[in-house]
Design a protein around this motif. Structure first.
Motif, PDB file in Angstrom:
ATOM      1  N   THR A 350      11.480  99.250  40.145  1.00 40.47           N
ATOM      2  CA  THR A 350      12.724  98.881  40.858  1.00 40.47           C
ATOM      3  C   THR A 350      12.218  98.139  42.211  1.00 40.47           C
ATOM      4  OG1 THR A 350      13.830 101.010  40.468  1.00 40.47           O
ATOM      5  CG2 THR A 350      14.405  99.932  42.580  1.00 40.47           C
ATOM      6  N   LEU A 351      11.133  98.371  42.779  1.00 40.23           N
ATOM      7  CA  LEU A 351      10.493  97.515  43.883  1.00 40.23           C
ATOM      8  C   LEU A 351      10.375  95.970  43.483  1.00 40.23           C
ATOM      9  CD1 LEU A 351       8.444 100.027  45.606  1.00 40.23           C
ATOM     10  CD2 LEU A 351      10.689  99.138  46.368  1.00 40.23           C
ATOM     11  N   VAL A 352       9.938  96.191  42.012  1.00 38.13           N
ATOM     12  CA  VAL A 352       9.421  94.871  41.703  1.00 38.13           C
ATOM     13  C   VAL A 352      10.611  93.874  41.178  1.00 38.13           C
ATOM     14  CG1 VAL A 352       8.132  93.577  39.878  1.00 38.13           C
ATOM     15  CG2 VAL A 352       6.890  95.230  41.081  1.00 38.13           C
ATOM     16  N   ALA A 353      11.492  94.773  40.548  1.00 39.57           N
ATOM     17  CA  ALA A 353      12.963  93.770  40.282  1.00 39.57           C
ATOM     18  C   ALA A 353      13.585  93.446  41.369  1.00 39.57           C
ATOM     19  CB  ALA A 353      13.589  94.874  39.419  1.00 39.57           C
ATOM     20  N   ASN A 354      13.248  94.026  42.507  1.00 43.42           N
ATOM     21  CA  ASN A 354      13.971  93.475  43.661  1.00 43.42           C
ATOM     22  C   ASN A 354      13.405  92.769  44.863  1.00 43.42           C
ATOM     23  OD1 ASN A 354      16.884  94.835  43.948  1.00 43.42           O
ATOM     24  ND2 ASN A 354      15.701  96.623  42.979  1.00 43.42           N
ATOM     25  N   GLY A 355      12.320  91.999  44.193  1.00 44.58           N
ATOM     26  CA  GLY A 355      11.438  91.057  44.951  1.00 44.58           C
ATOM     27  C   GLY A 355      10.164  91.730  45.543  1.00 44.58           C
ATOM     28  N   ARG A 356       9.700  92.846  45.460  1.00 44.36           N
ATOM     29  CA  ARG A 356       8.453  93.048  45.917  1.00 44.36           C
ATOM     30  C   ARG A 356       7.258  92.591  44.635  1.00 44.36           C
ATOM     31  NH1 ARG A 356       7.113  96.771  49.995  1.00 44.36           N
ATOM     32  NH2 ARG A 356       5.021  96.208  50.681  1.00 44.36           N
ATOM     33  N   ASP A 357       6.169  92.099  45.180  1.00 47.88           N
ATOM     34  CA  ASP A 357       5.061  91.331  44.506  1.00 47.88           C
ATOM     35  C   ASP A 357       4.741  92.537  43.624  1.00 47.88           C
ATOM     36  OD1 ASP A 357       2.811  90.374  43.478  1.00 47.88           O
ATOM     37  OD2 ASP A 357       2.457  89.237  45.197  1.00 47.88           O
ATOM     38  N   PRO A 358       4.304  92.247  42.274  1.00 46.50           N
ATOM     39  CA  PRO A 358       3.662  93.358  41.407  1.00 46.50           C
ATOM     40  C   PRO A 358       2.522  93.448  41.648  1.00 46.50           C
ATOM     41  CG  PRO A 358       4.235  91.293  40.113  1.00 46.50           C
ATOM     42  CD  PRO A 358       4.769  91.177  41.661  1.00 46.50           C
ATOM     43  N   HIS A 359       1.528  92.708  42.531  1.00 45.73           N
ATOM     44  CA  HIS A 359       0.311  92.786  42.686  1.00 45.73           C
ATOM     45  C   HIS A 359      -0.046  93.712  44.030  1.00 45.73           C
ATOM     46  CE1 HIS A 359       0.117  89.292  39.914  1.00 45.73           C
ATOM     47  NE2 HIS A 359      -0.879  89.966  39.443  1.00 45.73           N
ATOM     48  N   THR A 360       1.035  94.185  44.545  1.00 38.30           N
ATOM     49  CA  THR A 360       1.090  94.628  45.652  1.00 38.30           C
ATOM     50  C   THR A 360       0.271  96.144  45.565  1.00 38.30           C
ATOM     51  OG1 THR A 360       3.008  93.991  46.467  1.00 38.30           O
ATOM     52  CG2 THR A 360       2.193  96.140  47.577  1.00 38.30           C
ATOM     53  N   PRO A 361      -0.692  96.424  46.380  1.00 37.88           N
ATOM     54  CA  PRO A 361      -1.877  97.390  46.205  1.00 37.88           C
ATOM     55  C   PRO A 361      -0.931  98.762  46.212  1.00 37.88           C
ATOM     56  CG  PRO A 361      -2.858  95.922  47.689  1.00 37.88           C
ATOM     57  CD  PRO A 361      -1.264  95.308  47.560  1.00 37.88           C
ATOM     58  N   VAL A 362      -1.393  99.900  45.576  1.00 38.99           N
ATOM     59  CA  VAL A 362      -0.838 101.286  45.643  1.00 38.99           C
ATOM     60  C   VAL A 362      -2.144 102.145  45.742  1.00 38.99           C
ATOM     61  CG1 VAL A 362       0.599 102.704  44.616  1.00 38.99           C
ATOM     62  CG2 VAL A 362       1.107 100.446  44.315  1.00 38.99           C
ATOM     63  N   ALA A 363      -2.160 102.985  46.703  1.00 37.18           N
ATOM     64  CA  ALA A 363      -2.969 104.119  46.453  1.00 37.18           C
ATOM     65  C   ALA A 363      -2.195 105.712  46.373  1.00 37.18           C
ATOM     66  CB  ALA A 363      -3.855 104.126  47.818  1.00 37.18           C
ATOM     67  N   LEU A 364      -2.718 106.417  45.263  1.00 35.00           N
ATOM     68  CA  LEU A 364      -2.311 107.599  45.395  1.00 35.00           C
ATOM     69  C   LEU A 364      -3.548 108.574  45.719  1.00 35.00           C
ATOM     70  CD1 LEU A 364      -1.864 106.149  42.312  1.00 35.00           C
ATOM     71  CD2 LEU A 364       0.139 107.675  42.170  1.00 35.00           C
ATOM     72  N   ILE A 365      -2.973 109.557  46.795  1.00 26.80           N
ATOM     73  CA  ILE A 365      -3.913 110.305  47.429  1.00 26.80           C
ATOM     74  C   ILE A 365      -3.755 111.927  46.931  1.00 26.80           C
ATOM     75  CG2 ILE A 365      -5.043 111.206  49.236  1.00 26.80           C
ATOM     76  CD1 ILE A 365      -3.450 108.087  49.723  1.00 26.80           C
ATOM     77  N   GLN A 366      -4.163 112.604  46.098  1.00 23.49           N
ATOM     78  CA  GLN A 366      -3.927 113.697  45.461  1.00 23.49           C
ATOM     79  C   GLN A 366      -4.738 114.894  46.303  1.00 23.49           C
ATOM     80  OE1 GLN A 366      -4.191 114.389  41.303  1.00 23.49           O
ATOM     81  NE2 GLN A 366      -4.859 116.417  41.498  1.00 23.49           N
ATOM     82  N   GLU A 367      -3.940 115.889  46.683  1.00 26.51           N
ATOM     83  CA  GLU A 367      -4.539 117.188  47.458  1.00 26.51           C
ATOM     84  C   GLU A 367      -5.125 116.636  48.643  1.00 26.51           C
ATOM     85  OE1 GLU A 367      -4.039 120.121  46.714  1.00 26.51           O
ATOM     86  OE2 GLU A 367      -3.557 120.119  44.580  1.00 26.51           O
ATOM     87  N   GLY A 368      -4.710 115.639  49.550  1.00 25.99           N
ATOM     88  CA  GLY A 368      -5.185 114.739  50.767  1.00 25.99           C
ATOM     89  C   GLY A 368      -5.679 116.108  51.756  1.00 25.99           C
ATOM     90  N   THR A 369      -6.735 115.934  52.329  1.00 25.95           N
ATOM     91  CA  THR A 369      -7.510 116.599  53.481  1.00 25.95           C
ATOM     92  C   THR A 369      -8.164 117.897  53.171  1.00 25.95           C
ATOM     93  OG1 THR A 369      -5.615 117.893  54.157  1.00 25.95           O
ATOM     94  CG2 THR A 369      -5.895 115.558  54.749  1.00 25.95           C
ATOM     95  N   THR A 370      -7.780 118.203  51.664  1.00 29.97           N
ATOM     96  CA  THR A 370      -8.555 119.566  50.898  1.00 29.97           C
ATOM     97  C   THR A 370      -9.930 119.321  50.266  1.00 29.97           C
ATOM     98  OG1 THR A 370      -7.514 119.556  48.923  1.00 29.97           O
ATOM     99  CG2 THR A 370      -6.058 120.255  50.917  1.00 29.97           C
TER     100      THR A 370
END
Length: 412
Positions: A350-370
């Motif tokens: 949805t973000l890309v379809a509405n104009g966000r650059d598909p190369h925009t970096p993404v980070a997923l942080i699982q169980e953060g601070t543990t």
């Protein structure tokens, strides 16, 4: 006489002086007086300072009327009608004369230059939540201060359990436990947890803190496991009300902050309707703390001047969604998505379809601070397949934006 000289010294008798409205004389206006005067002022003492000079801070106390200052050397008779005297000058002769007068008039006397010649010692003191801690270790003031600091810190952060009994008011505290690391709960939250009779805890709360609770504390599991067994919100509200009405001190321990995608306000409203006192203790939200823990700033000079936190628990095309995803796609700042692991593919699309650059970096942080924390990087074009390939599971915080590429990890 020789045997008496080597006899062990009797310990000082501890007592709390109530000096409100009573005359206290301080001789000397230097650094010692500067440290001791605030506590005497707070005690409500009628303070006379006798000293030819004073530090700027002591002068300010006199100028504001908190103390009376006679700018001269000590003279015999200055201790008349005094209940307590502090001798703190560099004038050895004046100290001895004042000490002798205190002995004659039976006035308790503290001497900063010669503890052995004093009739009273000043303990190392500290205060926390209406408790005054006073520590005496004979003639070792540094040890007194160290013991004092350890006790006060323990009372403040809850590691030293000292619950109220006579003055405690039953009620509920909605405590934000932070992102998971037990050290990231607030000092007030930890203290209230230490004083609780009942703790109703979320799965995402700092679980390690529950092990520190005394055996008599009842712990109720209100875990809301995604797509599995859960305790209905109504049942949680009823449990809070039931235990509070029974006279218990109840803590509702929640992950993050009670009002950031939690249902803290629903619980607060239910308690208000039932007439139950409620205290809200804010917590560190995972939306900023988890990215920060892995070196991602949600804002950064020249990169992002804004960040937006959204819930991803429903897909962008779901009629229940309250998020304006096309508007978010047009923003240039950071987007933080909570509860969106299984919907991240639809969100990215949805973000890309509405104009966000598909190369925009993404980070997923699982169980953060543990201890189980891990970070997985992708971009909007690849994040859906990356989540599957890397088996990323909730809870995870998702950061979308150029800030993902900022930081030491990305400069190696």
């Amino acid at each position: 006489m020789a045997e008496q000289a080597h006899a062990p010294e009797h310990p000082a008798y501890p007592v709390g002086l109530r000096l409100s409205g009573r005359r206290v004389v301080v001789i000397g206006g230097g650094q010692v007086a500067q440290r001791r005067l605030p506590a005497l002022i707070a005690a409500g003492a009628d303070i006379l300072l006798v000293s030819p000079s004073a530090t700027p801070s002591v002068e300010a106390m006199a100028a504001s009327g908190e103390i009376r200052w006679e700018q001269r050397r000590y003279a015999d008779g200055d201790l008349s009608d005094a209940w307590y005297v502090l001798i703190a000058t560099a004038d050895t002769e004046a100290n001895a004369e004042a000490s002798a007068e205190a002995e004659r008039t039976r006035t308790w006397c503290v001497r900063s230059d010669d503890a052995g010649a004093a009739t009273a010692w000043t303990p190392a003191t500290g205060r926390s939540e209406g408790v005054t801690v006073a520590v005496l270790t004979g003639r070792d003031p540094r040890r007194s201060a160290a013991v004092r600091d350890a006790i006060v810190e323990g009372l403040r952060d809850g590691t030293l359990a000292a619950p109220h009994h006579r003055t405690r008011t039953p009620g509920v505290a909605l405590v934000g436990g932070g992102p998971g690391d037990p050290d990231l709960i607030t000092v007030r939250g930890r203290r209230l947890l230490a004083e609780a009779d009942v703790v109703i805890a979320d799965r995402l709360g700092p679980r390690d803190l529950l092990d520190e609770l005394p055996p008599h504390v009842e712990v109720i599991d209100a875990a809301k496991i995604p797509y599995g067994r859960y305790m209905a919100q109504e049942a949680i509200n009823n449990a809070l009300i039931e235990h509070a009405k029974a006279g218990k001190a109840v803590v509702r321990l929640k992950g993050g902050d009670p009002f950031v995608f939690g249902r803290g306000m629903e619980e607060a409203e239910a308690l208000a309707q039932a007439g139950i006192p409620c205290t809200v203790v804010p917590g560190i939200s995972s939306s900023i703390s988890v990215p920060g823990a892995v070196g991602i700033p949600v804002t950064h000079r020249g990169v992002a001047h804004e960040f937006t936190v959204v819930s991803g628990h429903v897909a962008p095309d779901d009629d229940r969604s309250l998020v304006d995803w096309p508007a978010l796609a047009r923003l240039r700042g950071t987007l933080v998505v909570l509860m969106g692991v299984d919907k991240i593919g639809a969100i990215a699309q949805t973000l890309v379809a509405n104009g966000r650059d598909p190369h925009t970096p993404v980070a997923l942080i699982q169980e953060g601070t543990t201890a189980a924390e891990r970070r997985v990087d992708a971009n909007l074009a690849t994040v859906a397949e990356t989540v599957v390939a890397e088996d990323v599971r909730p809870p995870a915080v998702i950061v979308i934006g150029e800030v993902v590429a900022v930081g030491p990890r990305n400069r190696q």
